[in-house]
Design an enzyme around this catalytic site. Structure first.
Site, short mmCIF file in Angstrom:
data_model
loop_
_atom_site.label_atom_id
_atom_site.label_comp_id
_atom_site.label_asym_id
_atom_site.label_seq_id
_atom_site.Cartn_x
_atom_site.Cartn_y
_atom_site.Cartn_z
N MET A 25 0.84 -1.21 0.00
CA MET A 25 0.00 0.00 0.00
C MET A 25 0.87 1.26 0.00
O MET A 25 0.38 2.36 0.25
CB MET A 25 -0.93 -0.01 1.20
CG MET A 25 -1.90 -1.19 1.16
SD MET A 25 -3.41 -0.93 2.10
CE MET A 25 -2.78 -0.68 3.74
N GLY A 36 11.10 -2.50 5.56
CA GLY A 36 10.36 -3.77 5.50
C GLY A 36 9.91 -4.05 4.07
O GLY A 36 10.13 -5.14 3.53
N HIS A 37 9.31 -3.04 3.44
CA HIS A 37 8.88 -3.21 2.04
C HIS A 37 10.10 -3.50 1.14
O HIS A 37 10.04 -4.37 0.27
CB HIS A 37 8.23 -1.93 1.51
CG HIS A 37 6.92 -1.57 2.16
ND1 HIS A 37 6.76 -0.44 2.91
CD2 HIS A 37 5.72 -2.19 2.16
CE1 HIS A 37 5.51 -0.36 3.33
NE2 HIS A 37 4.85 -1.42 2.90
N GLY A 59 4.91 -10.15 3.90
CA GLY A 59 5.65 -10.04 5.17
C GLY A 59 4.98 -10.81 6.29
O GLY A 59 3.76 -10.88 6.37
#
Ligand code: AMP
Length: 285
Positions: free
Chosen positions: A30, A36-37, A147
């Protein structure tokens, strides 16, 4: 990096890749990228020749009083970050294209999607499974990376792929954390300085539950939950949505703590910012 906004456009690119025998990896997001992405994008690269990242703030997975309207968004910033880690295609459709007038299909999963975040956020996982099904059909990936921070979502996606025979390998990526232990999240950008300590209590609470399980062989689920809640509730800003010990595959509540038990939790800070976190209790990260 190509930036594409139409389903037809991205599907055409994917067909071409496939025609040339190339393997495609998808990372659905999003946006408002953080490490993390980016770790998921790098992971996708390890499994594929071409990496497609979708960026779509999916309205149908937000409840009416949730943060859809305020969700952080900056396409230019995210393009730069994705390009830096070697993403090939950024697919950023708009909501009119994803859900044109007359759109009336919902993909609904029983069981796994109904407890935990599904219980607190009615309809949330219907929104997730519907949009992910569309993204799979639009981008035609061989593998897709999700994730473990959204642990229930990952389990739901695995079920979706099994049940609907999507020929896609699903890869889970461990949670990427700040040095402090806080799980990275786009929603961390909502946290004001004085709310940070409260946010840190999620990972601190988990650490105290793990410590207890390490020290006490016969620890009960109740004791673990109480210890974790004790840490979190020292912060008056925190409302606990849930703290549960669940089986890592079925997501059913565990009666006893085993090596397959996961500690999962959701906490809302100052009635505005809902954060989630999880960890294996007995081993793992
Ligand atoms: P989102 O943009 O928040 O919907 O997340 C897109 C993907 O990134 C999902 O598969 C998330 O589980 C994953 N993700 C978000 N935060 C993290 C994190 N801290 N560590 C690992 N994966 C993450």
């Amino acid at each position: 990096m190509k930036v594409v906004s139409s389903a037809v456009g991205v599907q055409e690119i994917s067909r071409r890749y496939r025609g040339n025998g190339l393997k495609i990896g998808l990372v659905p997001t999003m946006g408002w990228f953080h490490e993390g992405h980016l770790a998921l994008m790098k992971e996708a690269r390890n499994h594929a020749d071409k990496v497609i990242v979708s960026l779509f703030v999916n309205p149908i997975q937000f409840g009416p009083s949730e943060d859809f309207d305020s969700y952080p968004h900056d396409l230019e910033r995210d393009c730069k970050l994705a390009e830096e880690v070697g993403v090939d295609v950024l697919y950023a459709p708009n909501k009119e294209l994803m859900y044109p007038d007359g759109f009336s299909t919902t993909v609904h999963i029983e069981g796994l999607a109904s407890g935990l975040c599904g219980g607190d956020r009615p309809g949330h996982f219907d929104g997730v499974t519907t949009v992910v099904s569309k993204l799979f059909n639009q981008t035609l990936p061989h593998v897709a990376v999700f994730g473990e921070k959204d642990f229930q979502q990952l389990a739901v996606i695995r079920q979706l792929v099994r049940d609907l025979d999507f020929p896609i390998e699903i890869i889970g990526h461990p949670i990427v954390r700040e040095k402090s232990g806080l799980a990275m999240s786009s929603r961390n950008s909502y946290l004001k300085k004085d709310e940070m300590t409260a946010a840190h209590s999620l990972s601190k609470g988990i650490a105290s539950g793990r410590k207890l399980a390490l020290e006490k062989k016969e620890v009960s689920v109740r004791e673990i939950k109480k210890t974790v809640a004790g840490v979190i509730l020292t912060h008056p800003e925190c409302d606990i949505d849930y703290i549960e010990v669940v089986d890592q595959v079925t997501l059913q509540n565990c009666k006893y703590v085993t090596s397959d038990s996961m500690l999962v939790l959701a906490v809302t800070i100052n009635k505005r910012i809902r954060l989630i976190d999880n960890s294996k209790i007995r081993n793992g990260r």
